[in-house]
Scaffold this active site. Structure first.
Site, PDB file in Angstrom:
ATOM      1  CE1 TYR A  53      -3.826  -1.925  -0.088  1.00  0.00           C
ATOM      2  CE2 TYR A  53      -3.363  -2.986   1.753  1.00  0.00           C
ATOM      3  CZ  TYR A  53      -3.421  -3.080   0.823  1.00  0.00           C
ATOM      4  OH  TYR A  53      -4.738  -4.206   0.506  1.00  0.00           O
ATOM      5  NE  ARG A 101      -1.318  -6.526   8.678  1.00  0.00           N
ATOM      6  CZ  ARG A 101      -1.928  -7.755   8.592  1.00  0.00           C
ATOM      7  NH1 ARG A 101      -2.963  -6.929   8.377  1.00  0.00           N
ATOM      8  NH2 ARG A 101      -2.121  -8.522   8.990  1.00  0.00           N
ATOM      9  NE  ARG A 196      -6.785 -16.592   4.924  1.00  0.00           N
ATOM     10  CZ  ARG A 196      -5.751 -15.458   5.364  1.00  0.00           C
ATOM     11  NH1 ARG A 196      -5.329 -15.736   6.304  1.00  0.00           N
ATOM     12  NH2 ARG A 196      -5.368 -15.029   4.343  1.00  0.00           N
TER      13      ARG A 196
END
Length: 241
Positions: A53, A101, A196
């Site tokens: 990003y 992050r 998940r």
């Protein structure tokens, strides 16, 4: 926009290399987002500087080919991300945690970010009053060759926590309560993120706690009858499936 005018792949468009006006505008938009998050009542925010990003594109030399003060050395590549982080830190309440992050390994050998670099990045984040580093890896290049496995990113968190003296979150293929407990008890992270399993079962944590006989976890009031049933099963050694 990106650090450099380099497309992610041959099938992606070529981004504009950011100029100073772009940097100022985007920095101010990060600040605006942080202020809105505070007004909305969020207890913690995270700045995403991983996985290719925008801020990640500055950090990794794989996508930062700039020849100005924002390219070249690691300190130069961190200059703009730290501008954003410092600006957010100034408006985000001091008693609320700020997380960042990072991709702790580009999985491209010495050509990209390495675990050694990640420790240095974490030290800069610590000095910028970041409270915790969310330690992920990869997704910065189509040429990456990641090495997957159970808890495969935890070693990066371990090194950063114990060498850079900053709290960390461990993520990546962590899917059992034993994984979480072993990571925390070994001092390899301060928090563990489970994604998940929670997508498959939004009450994964509650079910695991019931299976372990943990009666201190607070269930939502409408589901307490189900919690009692699960705890009785746990007491009989039947657990939860």
């Amino acid at each position: 926009m990106a650090a450099s005018d380099m497309a992610w792949s041959a099938r992606n468009q070529v981004p504009k290399a950011m100029d100073r006006n772009d940097m100022d505008r985007v920095r101010d938009e990060f600040v605006s987002a942080a202020l809105m998050a505070d007004r909305a009542g969020f207890d913690m925010i995270e700045i995403h500087a991983a996985h290719g990003y925008l801020l990640s594109s500055f950090i990794t030399p794989l996508t930062n080919h700039r020849d100005d003060e924002y390219g070249g050395s690691l300190d130069n590549r961190l200059r703009y991300p730290l501008e954003v982080i410092n600006a957010v830190r100034r408006v985000w309440p001091a008693h609320k945690p700020l997380s960042v992050r990072i991709s702790a390994n580009d999985w491209c050998g010495d050509e990209g970010i390495t675990p050694d670099d990640a420790v240095e990045i974490a030290k800069r984040l610590r000095d910028a009053e970041v409270d915790i580093v969310d330690v992920s890896a990869g997704q910065t290049s189509t040429q990456a060759k990641p090495v997957y496995g159970r808890m495969f990113q935890t070693p990066f968190s371990d090194r950063i926590r114990n060498e850079a003296a900053i709290a960390t979150m461990a993520v990546g293929n962590i899917y059992q309560a034993d994984h979480v407990n072993s990571i925390l008890m070994a001092g390899r992270a301060d928090l563990v993120c489970i994604a998940r399993p929670h997508l498959a079962d939004p009450y994964w944590l509650l079910h695991v706690a019931a299976g372990l006989g943990d009666s201190e976890v607070e269930w939502p009031a409408p589901y307490r009858a189900g919690a009692d049933q699960l705890q009785r099963l746990a007491e009989r050694g039947e657990g939860w499936v």
